[in-house]
Design a protein around this motif. Sequence first.
Motif, PDB file in Angstrom:
ATOM      1  N   ARG A  25       0.947  -1.243   0.165  1.00 33.73           N
ATOM      2  CA  ARG A  25       0.086  -0.067  -0.098  1.00 33.73           C
ATOM      3  C   ARG A  25       0.840   1.340  -0.008  1.00 33.73           C
ATOM      4  O   ARG A  25       0.736   2.178  -0.630  1.00 33.73           O
ATOM      5  N   PHE A  28       2.307   1.634  -3.358  1.00 33.22           N
ATOM      6  CA  PHE A  28       1.277   2.195  -4.480  1.00 33.22           C
ATOM      7  C   PHE A  28       1.143   3.643  -4.209  1.00 33.22           C
ATOM      8  O   PHE A  28       0.981   4.317  -5.107  1.00 33.22           O
ATOM      9  N   SER A  29       0.904   4.125  -2.739  1.00 38.90           N
ATOM     10  CA  SER A  29       0.935   5.593  -2.572  1.00 38.90           C
ATOM     11  C   SER A  29       1.779   6.319  -3.278  1.00 38.90           C
ATOM     12  O   SER A  29       1.596   7.336  -3.819  1.00 38.90           O
ATOM     13  N   LEU A  31       3.920   5.553  -5.663  1.00 36.32           N
ATOM     14  CA  LEU A  31       3.731   5.760  -7.325  1.00 36.32           C
ATOM     15  C   LEU A  31       2.772   6.613  -7.559  1.00 36.32           C
ATOM     16  O   LEU A  31       2.641   7.220  -8.614  1.00 36.32           O
ATOM     17  N   MET A  32       1.605   6.761  -6.996  1.00 34.05           N
ATOM     18  CA  MET A  32       0.587   7.614  -7.423  1.00 34.05           C
ATOM     19  C   MET A  32       0.791   9.094  -7.043  1.00 34.05           C
ATOM     20  O   MET A  32       0.678   9.885  -7.695  1.00 34.05           O
ATOM     21  N   VAL A  35       3.268   9.913  -9.820  1.00 30.89           N
ATOM     22  CA  VAL A  35       2.287  10.114 -11.164  1.00 30.89           C
ATOM     23  C   VAL A  35       1.611  11.528 -11.031  1.00 30.89           C
ATOM     24  O   VAL A  35       1.490  12.137 -12.041  1.00 30.89           O
ATOM     25  N   LEU A  36       1.101  11.964  -9.913  1.00 33.19           N
ATOM     26  CA  LEU A  36       0.434  13.319  -9.761  1.00 33.19           C
ATOM     27  C   LEU A  36       1.373  14.270  -9.772  1.00 33.19           C
ATOM     28  O   LEU A  36       0.969  15.231 -10.699  1.00 33.19           O
TER      29      LEU A  36
END
Length: 65
Positions: A25, A28-29, A31-32, A35-36
Motif C-alpha cells: 500500500r 502504491f501510494s 507511485l500515485m 504520477v500526480l
Amino acid sequence: MDNDTGNTQSNPTEELSDNGISARREAFSALMLLVLLLLILLLFAAATERTDIINLTFAVWRLPA
C-alpha cells in the motif's frame, strides 16, 4: 468431512501478511504521488508553452506603432 485443524504450516498461496499489505500500500501510494507530481509538471509545461505561443502570435500580428 475433514476437520483436521492440526496443520500449522503456512500455505504459500495464502494472502500477504499485514506487513506485506502495508508495504504494498505504501509503494502504491508513493507511485500515485509520483504520477500526480508528473501530471502537475506536464500541465505546468503545457500552460507555459501555450503562453509562449500566445505571446509569439501576439508579437507577430501586432501592428507596428
